[in-house]
Design an enzyme around this catalytic site. Structure first.
Site, PDB file in Angstrom:
ATOM      1  N   GLY A  66       0.793  -1.229   0.000  1.00  0.00           N
ATOM      2  CA  GLY A  66       0.000   0.000   0.000  1.00  0.00           C
ATOM      3  C   GLY A  66       0.818   1.267   0.000  1.00  0.00           C
ATOM      4  O   GLY A  66       1.833   1.368  -0.689  1.00  0.00           O
ATOM      5  N   SER A  67       0.373   2.220   0.793  1.00  0.00           N
ATOM      6  CA  SER A  67       0.858   3.591   0.688  1.00  0.00           C
ATOM      7  C   SER A  67       2.365   3.755   0.825  1.00  0.00           C
ATOM      8  O   SER A  67       3.006   3.158   1.687  1.00  0.00           O
ATOM      9  CB  SER A  67       0.180   4.455   1.747  1.00  0.00           C
ATOM     10  OG  SER A  67       0.735   5.747   1.715  1.00  0.00           O
ATOM     11  N   SER A  68       2.889   4.657  -0.014  1.00  0.00           N
ATOM     12  CA  SER A  68       4.305   4.997   0.015  1.00  0.00           C
ATOM     13  C   SER A  68       4.671   5.768   1.279  1.00  0.00           C
ATOM     14  O   SER A  68       5.833   5.854   1.646  1.00  0.00           O
ATOM     15  CB  SER A  68       4.633   5.847  -1.212  1.00  0.00           C
ATOM     16  OG  SER A  68       3.823   7.002  -1.237  1.00  0.00           O
ATOM     17  N   VAL A  69       3.645   6.336   1.951  1.00  0.00           N
ATOM     18  CA  VAL A  69       3.904   7.152   3.146  1.00  0.00           C
ATOM     19  C   VAL A  69       4.180   6.266   4.367  1.00  0.00           C
ATOM     20  O   VAL A  69       4.581   6.741   5.420  1.00  0.00           O
ATOM     21  CB  VAL A  69       2.722   8.115   3.403  1.00  0.00           C
ATOM     22  CG1 VAL A  69       3.004   9.059   4.550  1.00  0.00           C
ATOM     23  CG2 VAL A  69       2.445   8.938   2.150  1.00  0.00           C
TER      24      VAL A  69
ATOM     25  N   TYR B 363      -8.780   3.609   2.633  1.00  0.00           N
ATOM     26  CA  TYR B 363      -8.168   4.441   3.682  1.00  0.00           C
ATOM     27  C   TYR B 363      -9.212   5.061   4.600  1.00  0.00           C
ATOM     28  O   TYR B 363      -8.950   5.278   5.784  1.00  0.00           O
ATOM     29  CB  TYR B 363      -7.243   5.493   3.063  1.00  0.00           C
ATOM     30  CG  TYR B 363      -5.950   4.865   2.609  1.00  0.00           C
ATOM     31  CD1 TYR B 363      -5.035   4.379   3.535  1.00  0.00           C
ATOM     32  CD2 TYR B 363      -5.662   4.700   1.267  1.00  0.00           C
ATOM     33  CE1 TYR B 363      -3.870   3.754   3.133  1.00  0.00           C
ATOM     34  CE2 TYR B 363      -4.500   4.086   0.844  1.00  0.00           C
ATOM     35  CZ  TYR B 363      -3.600   3.610   1.784  1.00  0.00           C
ATOM     36  OH  TYR B 363      -2.454   2.989   1.385  1.00  0.00           O
TER      37      TYR B 363
END
Lengths: 146, 387
Positions: A66-69, B363
């Site tokens: 998932g997220s790169s953050v 999210y």
């Protein structure tokens, strides 16, 4: 210094030594969506409702997704003193986990399938595998299991 | 990974702390991905801008690295928490800290695009160029559609590449790894952008490799469909690329049929209704704003509706009268931010949202703890507009 019974090889990604109880997940984690950086709690794992605590553990999991953050999530955990003491990836060391550990100075290692099998065999005899303490020494590329 | 003498000096701090930190990150990634060397990149896109996601520690890191750090290549920036020119009702502390983050990036020399669709607003390098894109939908889209070469970078790896102008030569940067060894065989008629998003989410979750094949899909040239597919793949897994494959190409396969679609939808759709409609995760571009206008046919939304798009797209759309038309339909525009993880859509304001984005749905559910009614754009317009 306490002696450990079994030593398993690993590959060093981020240098360091860490001792702690195992927190084992069989499925990938999304650090950004699943982790509370203030408390070190992790939720939404493998469709389970339980909350787990990352703080002071040796996190053993396949890889992050998932997220790169997510890399900043690892850094925030460390800054807030609620991070795992060490991390071991069992499928692949993804870029998010590698970069997050690199700036957070969290020892990070990879274990291949053969060594992961040995690791699981070593801990599965215990009633609760998440209570087992291990020593991760990435400089010597060794995981020692109690 | 072998470093040149200059790179070695950078790692040891001879050229300052920022460069040393950047090389430390790249060396760890090089070890993790068995890279033999670093290769030059021409463009970086950096995530980790929203104060909501990187927090105080992220801000401190950026302030520190921007003391002596400068980007060496063109570098674009992901969305932040709110619209710079339309300040929301957020705490002064949040606004000030968010602006401190943007100042740190500005000091580093990063272009303040505040967009997760940089491929729609930046001039792109030539096809076949090595780049370093952190935003997951952008990385998947760049590899799969734009013929650019990137790994699915992290916020920090893209920043390190921006500062050094280099990235470890591994994984999708090597041509032979850009050929899928496994494919998803689609068995369904994909009718909407939501269908593409669900397929993408399933593919990302199922395929644990860097590149997946996909068979039997069409109409992916429409912006909303291809962005949904890429965003879905980027959200649920570590896969950074898809390639369209012929059905008869011999390789391992996974079928995607009605049951798989239903299970994916059941995972992401947690409500029948919501309090606010949001479009824009990834942010909407010109083509999608035009489509929205066409489908609305002068009808008005019956619930509050927020559209997230880059400032550059907003300005362009304003010039041609598109913004005014859509505002008359009840749409509230927010630039510089994105549905995902903006402090504007949280548990404080809402319990539930309506969206067509699988990324927003994931999210909102996992991080913001909101319920989500996930439905296609056409269904949303049918259910929530009137003449």
């Amino acid at each position: 210094m306490r002696e450990f019974d079994l030593k398993i090889g690993c590959k060093k990604i981020v240098n360091g030594k860490a001792r702690g109880k195992v927190l084992l997940f069989q499925k990938p984690l999304n650090f950004l969506g699943m982790v509370n950086t203030n408390t070190g709690e992790i939720t939404n794992i493998e469709d389970r409702t339980e909350t787990y605590q990352l703080r002071n553990r040796i996190l053993v999991f396949p890889n992050s997704i998932g997220s790169s953050v997510g890399a900043y999530t690892i850094f925030s955990l460390k800054s807030n003193n609620v991070s795992p003491r060490g991390i071991i990836c069992t499928n692949k060391v993804d870029i998010t986990t590698a970069s997050g550990c690199a700036i957070s100075n969290i020892p990070l290692a990879f274990i291949n399938k053969e060594n992961y099998r040995k690791f699981i065999e070593a801990i599965e005899d215990h009633f609760n595998s998440n209570e087992i303490e291990i020593l991760l020494d990435t400089e010597r590329e060794i995981i020692s299991v109690d | 990974m072998l470093l040149t003498r200059e790179e070695e000096k950078g790692l040891l701090g001879e050229y300052g702390n920022a460069l040393a930190a950047a090389y430390r990150i790249l060396v760890a990634i090089g070890e993790a991905t068995d890279a033999e060397k670093l290769v030059p990149i021409k463009w970086a896109h950096v995530s980790g801008v929203n104060y909501n996601t990187i927090g105080d520690s992220g801000l401190e890191f950026l302030k520190e690295i921007s003391r002596d750090g400068k980007v060496k290549v063109a570098t674009s920036l992901n969305p932040m928490g709110f619209d710079r020119e339309n300040l929301p009702d957020l705490s002064l502390e949040f606004i000030e800290k968010q602006m401190e983050i943007t100042r740190a990036y500005s000091k580093l020399g990063v272009t303040p695009t505040f967009s997760c669709i940089p491929y729609e607003i930046m001039s792109l390098p030539n096809e076949g160029t090595q780049v370093s894109l952190a935003e997951s939908n952008a990385a998947v889209l760049a590899n799969s559609y734009l013929n650019l070469i990137t790994n699915k970078e992290s916020a920090l790896s893209a920043l390190a590449s921006a500062i050094t102008g280099k990235s470890p030569y591994s994984d999708l940067r090597i041509e032979e790894n850009r050929n899928p060894k496994i494919k998803i065989v689609n068995e369904l008629d994909l009718e909407s952008e939501l269908d593409y998003g669900l397929l993408g989410y399933f593919a990302g979750k199922t395929i644990q490799r860097s590149c997946t094949g996909i068979c039997n899909i069409s109409n992916v040239t429409e912006a909303w469909n291809m962005k949904s597919l890429a965003a879905g793949i980027g959200t649920s897994g570590s896969c950074g690329m898809f390639r369209l494959q012929e059905l008869d190409t011999p390789m391992e396969k996974v079928n995607y049929g009605e049951r798989e679609r239903r299970e994916t939808l059941d995972e992401l759709n947690t409500s029948d209704d919501g309090q606010v409609i949001t479009f824009g995760s990834p942010q909407l571009g010109m083509e999608e704003l035009s489509k929205l206008q066409t489908l609305l046919q002068h009808k008005k939304f019956t619930k509050p509706c927020k559209v997230f798009c880059p400032k550059m797209v907003y300005c362009k759309a304003k010039k041609v009268g598109l913004i005014e038309t859509l505002q008359r339909a009840g749409i509230d525009f927010i630039s510089d931010a994105c549905t995902c993880l903006t402090p504007l859509i949280t548990k404080k304001n809402y319990d539930s949202i309506i969206t067509n984005s699988v990324k927003a749905s994931y999210y909102m559910k996992t991080s913001n703890k909101l319920s989500v009614a996930l439905m296609s754009l056409k269904s949303i317009i049918k259910k929530y507009t009137k003449s």
